[in-house]
Design an enzyme around this catalytic site. Structure first.
Site, mmCIF file in Angstrom:
data_model
loop_
_atom_site.group_PDB
_atom_site.id
_atom_site.type_symbol
_atom_site.label_atom_id
_atom_site.label_comp_id
_atom_site.label_asym_id
_atom_site.label_seq_id
_atom_site.Cartn_x
_atom_site.Cartn_y
_atom_site.Cartn_z
ATOM 1 N N HIS A 39 -1.539 4.066 24.884
ATOM 2 C CA HIS A 39 -2.129 4.987 23.684
ATOM 3 C C HIS A 39 -0.867 5.789 23.671
ATOM 4 O O HIS A 39 -1.284 6.727 23.006
ATOM 5 C CB HIS A 39 -3.870 5.389 23.691
ATOM 6 N N ASP A 65 -5.972 8.810 17.671
ATOM 7 C CA ASP A 65 -5.714 7.360 18.523
ATOM 8 C C ASP A 65 -7.151 6.350 18.346
ATOM 9 O O ASP A 65 -8.147 6.859 17.957
ATOM 10 C CB ASP A 65 -5.429 7.817 19.723
HETATM 11 N N1 UDP Z 1 -12.008 -3.782 28.937
HETATM 12 C C1 UDP Z 1 -12.550 -3.413 30.841
HETATM 13 N N2 UDP Z 1 -13.891 -3.214 30.276
HETATM 14 C C2 UDP Z 1 -14.439 -2.194 29.813
HETATM 15 C C3 UDP Z 1 -13.478 -1.491 28.381
HETATM 16 C C4 UDP Z 1 -12.383 -2.824 28.627
HETATM 17 O O1 UDP Z 1 -12.311 -4.221 31.866
HETATM 18 O O2 UDP Z 1 -15.331 -1.134 30.186
HETATM 19 C C5 UDP Z 1 -10.329 -4.572 29.584
HETATM 20 C C6 UDP Z 1 -10.944 -5.438 28.471
HETATM 21 O O3 UDP Z 1 -10.056 -6.626 29.624
HETATM 22 C C7 UDP Z 1 -10.871 -5.818 27.503
HETATM 23 C C8 UDP Z 1 -9.491 -4.126 27.508
HETATM 24 O O4 UDP Z 1 -10.014 -3.419 27.742
HETATM 25 O O5 UDP Z 1 -10.817 -6.753 26.329
HETATM 26 C C9 UDP Z 1 -9.374 -3.370 26.125
HETATM 27 O O6 UDP Z 1 -8.033 -3.573 25.648
HETATM 28 P P1 UDP Z 1 -7.314 -3.077 24.906
HETATM 29 O O7 UDP Z 1 -7.372 -3.988 24.104
HETATM 30 O O8 UDP Z 1 -8.404 -1.298 23.936
HETATM 31 O O9 UDP Z 1 -5.885 -2.915 25.093
HETATM 32 P P2 UDP Z 1 -6.077 -0.950 25.254
HETATM 33 O O10 UDP Z 1 -6.852 0.012 24.989
HETATM 34 O O11 UDP Z 1 -5.298 -1.469 27.119
HETATM 35 O O12 UDP Z 1 -4.308 -0.986 25.288
#
Ligand code: UDP
Ligand code: UDP
Length: 442
Positions: free
Chosen positions: A3, A102
């Site tokens: 991010h 964001d």
């Molecule tokens: N996730 C997790 N625990 C949480 C919230 C999210 O393990 O309490 C992980 C989960 O695998 C989810 C991912 O974080 O699918 C979300 O990732 P995102 O697509 O938002 O990617 P990022 O924000 O890391 O770029």
């Protein structure tokens, strides 16, 4: 970092276009990488005004949930500290002409900024294809319903297996944030995405044509965003080693800033890289948060691998964008975090997509469709039922095949040309950003 990186790039790009930029930096950060990169931005771009956002920690020992990802708890703390925003925003002189938020903070920050009559934009930190899911899902979800295969108008069907795993659990913190932020998209003036139109033509046109959600603000592709300039000199120790390797001969292996592998998988990956017979630069990561990653390399990989000479194994931060831009690097074994995909496209490095979670399967499917690389579909992701480690033999074979694939070599070169054309003067992404800057300055 997935991010923060696009924000650092957007801020430095805007500053180099002559914009007056204020960068709100959350303090403290979760990882050392965040602190280091924020300090570097402020010292290399003295014209960018830093504004510290002192975070109230809402998760003390009493209600900390160990099962939750530390980055998501941090994000939730920032969201719950949104009331600190108005005094910060109104303290600025001259006043802000626009505010870029964001996506993960959108539903907490947009109502506040709108109340202050501040034109607010969202920077979406994944692919435009993921944005279609983000925008579409809130309308689809009835309370407590399980998410199955999703058919988003204007898009190829999204099988349930490609959806971020946390979304299958409606009580997960991430799922709640995802849905609230998806609803908040409608309140923004525009949504900026670090992508380029030819990479995701279907998604950009479905979003902007009103097929996904009616009334969505304009979606503007502004990528690939360029890395902030660094003072010259002092290359890391990876570069002298890379300089000594033949062109396009090295396989770079990294799973991004927050994806750790199990000991067993690290061991098999080492076997795989050795069996591939290729030169490699491998970044090993054992813990999600870099500050906690204390184990030495010698405890994780075999001595033979460290002494082999055809490979360089490192633990800690490497400047990935520079590695991918180095002429010796020919392939990238990647988890397909979105920044990694866009960097590989801009550098013309073929990708072996090995998604591990989150949005990464959606991104891996784009790698495959665009011709940027291949996706090892049969390798499951973390926590998936029945998924064991991927064996070294198989990894080695896939890497070897990708390195020798002339067809992929040609398509990757095409993707790179399209990426450079989009971000170059007069290209679609260049124009997208220039039009916004013009609007802000009038
Ligand atoms: N996730 C997790 N625990 C949480 C919230 C999210 O393990 O309490 C992980 C989960 O695998 C989810 C991912 O974080 O699918 C979300 O990732 P995102 O697509 O938002 O990617 P990022 O924000 O890391 O770029
Ligand atoms: N990155 C880097 N060096 C590292 C690890 C990551 O420069 O050792 C950068 C990478 O180039 C990318 C960002 O950190 O810009 C990671 O974002 P991405 O979306 O690829 O994955 P995430 O870390 O969010 O899973």
């Amino acid at each position: 970092m997935g991010h923060l990186t696009p924000f650092l790039r957007l801020a430095s790009t805007l500053a180099s276009h002559g914009c007056r930029v204020t960068f709100i930096a959350i303090h403290p950060t979760v990882s050392s990488a965040e602190s280091v990169h924020l300090s570097a931005l402020f010292s290399n771009y003295p014209q960018i005004h830093p504004l510290e956002f002192p975070l109230i920690d809402h998760f003390d020992a009493m209600d900390a949930k160990p099962a939750h990802d530390p980055f998501y708890l941090h994000c939730e703390s920032i969201r719950r500290s949104a009331h600190l925003l108005p005094p910060l925003l109104t303290s600025l002189s001259p006043p802000l002409s626009s505010f870029i938020v964001d996506i993960s903070l959108a539903s907490a920050f947009l109502p506040i900024a709108n109340k202050l009559n501040l034109p607010t934009y969202i920077l979406f930190t994944s692919s435009a294809t993921m944005l279609t899911l983000f925008a579409y899902l809130p309308g689809l979800i009835a309370d407590d319903k399980r998410i199955d295969d999703v058919a988003i108008p204007g898009m190829q069907p999204l099988p349930a297996s490609m959806i971020p795993p946390a979304l299958h659990d409606s009580t997960n913190l991430f799922t709640k944030q995802f849905i609230e932020n998806g609803r908040a998209l409608l309140q923004a003036k525009a949504i900026l995405v670090n992508t380029f139109e030819s990479l995701e033509a279907d998604a950009v046109s479905a979003l902007n044509g009103g097929a996904v959600v009616r009334g969505l603000p304009p979606v503007v592709a502004i990528g690939p965003l360029q890395q902030p300039a660094r003072p010259s000199g002092r290359p890391g120790h990876t570069f002298p080693w890379l300089d000594a390797q033949p062109p396009r001969s090295v396989v770079y292996v990294s799973f991004g800033s927050r994806t750790a592998l199990s000991r067993a998988q690290i061991k098999e990956l080492g076997v795989g890289l050795e069996r591939s017979g290729c030169r490699f630069l491998w970044v090993v990561k054992r813990k999600i948060v870099d500050r906690e990653d204390g184990e030495g390399l010698e405890e994780l990989v075999s001595d033979g691998l460290l002494e082999w000479g055809r490979g360089l194994v490192v633990k800690g931060w490497v400047d990935q964008n520079e590695v991918l831009g180095h002429g010796a690097v020919g392939a990238f074994v990647s988890h397909c975090g979105w920044n990694s995909v866009v960097e590989a496209a801009a550098c013309g490095v073929r990708v072996l997509a090995w998604p591990r979670g989150a949005d990464q399967r959606v991104n891996a499917s784009l790698v495959e469709r665009s011709g940027l690389g291949v996706w090892a579909r049969e390798w499951g992701w973390d926590g998936e039922e029945g998924v064991e480690v991927v064996w070294g033999e198989e990894i080695g074979q896939r890497v070897r095949e990708l390195m020798g694939d002339t067809h992929v070599g040609e398509s990757v070169a095409r993707v790179r040309e399209e990426a450079l054309r989009a971000s170059g003067m007069g290209g679609s992404s260049y124009k997208g950003l220039a039009d916004l800057i013009e609007k802000w300055s009038s």
